[in-house]
Design a protein around this motif. Sequence first.
Motif, PDB file in Angstrom:
ATOM      1  N   MET A   1       0.823  -1.206   0.000  1.00  0.00           N
ATOM      2  CA  MET A   1       0.000   0.000   0.000  1.00  0.00           C
ATOM      3  C   MET A   1       0.858   1.256   0.000  1.00  0.00           C
ATOM      4  N   SER A   2       0.197   2.384  -0.224  1.00  0.00           N
ATOM      5  CA  SER A   2       0.873   3.675  -0.175  1.00  0.00           C
ATOM      6  C   SER A   2       1.286   3.983   1.260  1.00  0.00           C
ATOM      7  N   GLU A   3       2.175   4.949   1.415  1.00  0.00           N
ATOM      8  CA  GLU A   3       2.615   5.333   2.758  1.00  0.00           C
ATOM      9  C   GLU A   3       1.449   5.866   3.584  1.00  0.00           C
ATOM     10  N   THR A   4       0.515   6.556   2.937  1.00  0.00           N
ATOM     11  CA  THR A   4      -0.663   7.070   3.649  1.00  0.00           C
ATOM     12  C   THR A   4      -1.481   5.925   4.233  1.00  0.00           C
ATOM     13  N   ASP A   5      -1.721   4.897   3.423  1.00  0.00           N
ATOM     14  CA  ASP A   5      -2.499   3.755   3.901  1.00  0.00           C
ATOM     15  C   ASP A   5      -1.767   2.999   5.007  1.00  0.00           C
ATOM     16  N   LYS A   6      -0.444   2.921   4.907  1.00  0.00           N
ATOM     17  CA  LYS A   6       0.323   2.258   5.960  1.00  0.00           C
ATOM     18  C   LYS A   6       0.222   3.029   7.278  1.00  0.00           C
ATOM     19  N   GLN A   7       0.181   4.346   7.185  1.00  0.00           N
ATOM     20  CA  GLN A   7       0.035   5.154   8.393  1.00  0.00           C
ATOM     21  C   GLN A   7      -1.334   4.924   9.037  1.00  0.00           C
ATOM     22  N   ILE A   8      -2.369   4.779   8.204  1.00  0.00           N
ATOM     23  CA  ILE A   8      -3.706   4.469   8.734  1.00  0.00           C
ATOM     24  C   ILE A   8      -3.670   3.120   9.448  1.00  0.00           C
ATOM     25  N   TYR A   9      -3.046   2.141   8.806  1.00  0.00           N
ATOM     26  CA  TYR A   9      -2.941   0.798   9.383  1.00  0.00           C
ATOM     27  C   TYR A   9      -2.243   0.847  10.742  1.00  0.00           C
ATOM     28  N   LYS A  10      -1.126   1.566  10.812  1.00  0.00           N
ATOM     29  CA  LYS A  10      -0.379   1.655  12.067  1.00  0.00           C
ATOM     30  C   LYS A  10      -1.214   2.314  13.160  1.00  0.00           C
ATOM     31  N   TYR A  11      -1.964   3.344  12.773  1.00  0.00           N
ATOM     32  CA  TYR A  11      -2.820   4.008  13.758  1.00  0.00           C
ATOM     33  C   TYR A  11      -3.883   3.044  14.280  1.00  0.00           C
ATOM     34  N   VAL A  12      -4.490   2.299  13.366  1.00  0.00           N
ATOM     35  CA  VAL A  12      -5.576   1.389  13.742  1.00  0.00           C
ATOM     36  C   VAL A  12      -5.094   0.323  14.720  1.00  0.00           C
ATOM     37  N   VAL A  13      -3.960  -0.337  14.416  1.00  0.00           N
ATOM     38  CA  VAL A  13      -3.521  -1.436  15.276  1.00  0.00           C
ATOM     39  C   VAL A  13      -3.010  -0.941  16.624  1.00  0.00           C
ATOM     40  N   LYS A  14      -2.634   0.336  16.698  1.00  0.00           N
ATOM     41  CA  LYS A  14      -2.211   0.902  17.980  1.00  0.00           C
ATOM     42  C   LYS A  14      -3.401   1.387  18.814  1.00  0.00           C
ATOM     43  N   ASN A  15      -4.548   1.563  18.152  1.00  0.00           N
ATOM     44  CA  ASN A  15      -5.712   2.142  18.830  1.00  0.00           C
ATOM     45  C   ASN A  15      -6.988   1.354  18.533  1.00  0.00           C
ATOM     46  N   VAL A  16      -6.888   0.033  18.614  1.00  0.00           N
ATOM     47  CA  VAL A  16      -8.014  -0.822  18.236  1.00  0.00           C
ATOM     48  C   VAL A  16      -9.271  -0.493  19.029  1.00  0.00           C
ATOM     49  N   GLU A  17      -9.155  -0.385  20.341  1.00  0.00           N
ATOM     50  CA  GLU A  17     -10.331  -0.135  21.171  1.00  0.00           C
ATOM     51  C   GLU A  17     -10.984   1.198  20.826  1.00  0.00           C
ATOM     52  N   LYS A  18     -10.181   2.188  20.544  1.00  0.00           N
ATOM     53  CA  LYS A  18     -10.700   3.505  20.181  1.00  0.00           C
ATOM     54  C   LYS A  18     -11.373   3.470  18.812  1.00  0.00           C
ATOM     55  N   VAL A  19     -10.738   2.785  17.858  1.00  0.00           N
ATOM     56  CA  VAL A  19     -11.261   2.715  16.494  1.00  0.00           C
ATOM     57  C   VAL A  19     -12.604   1.991  16.457  1.00  0.00           C
ATOM     58  N   LYS A  20     -12.799   1.027  17.356  1.00  0.00           N
ATOM     59  CA  LYS A  20     -14.043   0.249  17.387  1.00  0.00           C
ATOM     60  C   LYS A  20     -15.274   1.127  17.594  1.00  0.00           C
ATOM     61  N   THR A  21     -15.102   2.307  18.178  1.00  0.00           N
ATOM     62  CA  THR A  21     -16.245   3.194  18.439  1.00  0.00           C
ATOM     63  C   THR A  21     -16.321   4.354  17.451  1.00  0.00           C
ATOM     64  N   MET A  22     -15.405   4.399  16.498  1.00  0.00           N
ATOM     65  CA  MET A  22     -15.339   5.516  15.556  1.00  0.00           C
ATOM     66  C   MET A  22     -16.207   5.304  14.325  1.00  0.00           C
ATOM     67  N   GLY A  23     -16.482   6.406  13.654  1.00  0.00           N
ATOM     68  CA  GLY A  23     -17.057   6.372  12.322  1.00  0.00           C
ATOM     69  C   GLY A  23     -15.958   6.676  11.319  1.00  0.00           C
ATOM     70  N   VAL A  24     -16.282   6.602  10.037  1.00  0.00           N
ATOM     71  CA  VAL A  24     -15.288   6.855   8.994  1.00  0.00           C
ATOM     72  C   VAL A  24     -14.712   8.261   9.111  1.00  0.00           C
ATOM     73  N   ARG A  25     -15.575   9.260   9.326  1.00  0.00           N
ATOM     74  CA  ARG A  25     -15.120  10.648   9.429  1.00  0.00           C
ATOM     75  C   ARG A  25     -14.169  10.833  10.604  1.00  0.00           C
ATOM     76  N   GLU A  26     -14.479  10.217  11.733  1.00  0.00           N
ATOM     77  CA  GLU A  26     -13.619  10.354  12.914  1.00  0.00           C
ATOM     78  C   GLU A  26     -12.237   9.756  12.659  1.00  0.00           C
ATOM     79  N   LEU A  27     -12.194   8.590  12.009  1.00  0.00           N
ATOM     80  CA  LEU A  27     -10.898   7.968  11.722  1.00  0.00           C
ATOM     81  C   LEU A  27     -10.111   8.819  10.730  1.00  0.00           C
ATOM     82  N   ALA A  28     -10.803   9.394   9.763  1.00  0.00           N
ATOM     83  CA  ALA A  28     -10.137  10.275   8.796  1.00  0.00           C
ATOM     84  C   ALA A  28      -9.531  11.482   9.509  1.00  0.00           C
ATOM     85  N   ASP A  29     -10.276  12.057  10.451  1.00  0.00           N
ATOM     86  CA  ASP A  29      -9.768  13.217  11.195  1.00  0.00           C
ATOM     87  C   ASP A  29      -8.551  12.842  12.036  1.00  0.00           C
ATOM     88  N   GLU A  30      -8.619  11.685  12.689  1.00  0.00           N
ATOM     89  CA  GLU A  30      -7.526  11.251  13.559  1.00  0.00           C
ATOM     90  C   GLU A  30      -6.252  10.947  12.775  1.00  0.00           C
TER      91      GLU A  30
END
Length: 248
Positions: free
Chosen positions: A10-39
């Motif tokens: 994937m692109s570097e941008t997508d890899k950064q999203i992936y890294k954020y997600v796996v570091k913040n799984v519990e937080k991401v579980k309650t997010m919407g698409v817009r919230e994850l995009a903002d974060e």
Amino acid sequence: MLDFHAVEVMSETDKQIYKYVVKNVEKVKTMGVRELADETHTSTATIVRFYKGIGAQSFENFKREISILYRGPYLMNKDREIKDIEINIRRFQMAKFDQLIDAFRRLIQAHEYIVFLGVGNSGEIAKYGARFFSNVGYYATAITDPDYPPILRGLSKHLIIVISESGETFSVIKKVKTLKEHNSKIVLLTNFSSSTLTSLADLTINYHCTHVAVPHSFNLTSAIPVIYIIERVGYELYNMDKRILEAI
């Protein structure tokens, strides 16, 4: 099932999203698409492309799969490893498997050009497969870059051997569809008997390994069975035509 082979290309941008997600799984579980995009300082379109790129059908499906995979670090233990090996040994001794290997061998012998295709870990196996086949007298090449310009001439003479643990890597699916449109024959070596790539392949040989993915890493699923399949058909080719090497 999410396909983390896709993350590797994937692109570097997508890899950064992936890294954020796996570091913040519990937080991401309650997010919407817009919230994850903002974060992650991206856009909603980028988030949608990201989760679809690793095989999720929707954002809710993505969050559910992530929460299952990342409940905690998971590595294989010795008992599970041995069980997987025993399952594959039994499978590789079956008459049905012999028939698949024979069909694989005949396809190789019926084509002028052999191309291995894979990305990430599967790309490294593809390179090994190409070298091994060349060693037994059947020259082969490997494509490990999904953006490599497609072969468009004489594809009916090409046999494409696809290495994909999940069978769902988006970039590989896209490449295989192009090759199929130009009449290439496709052999798929995969860990799953049902997948998008399975539906595209002319011949599928699947093995069994427990899927292993851990946080902050990529796919750690064993490659031992797929290496065995490559070597097995290579030995069959050599035994069928020893004259090739004797003439060199």
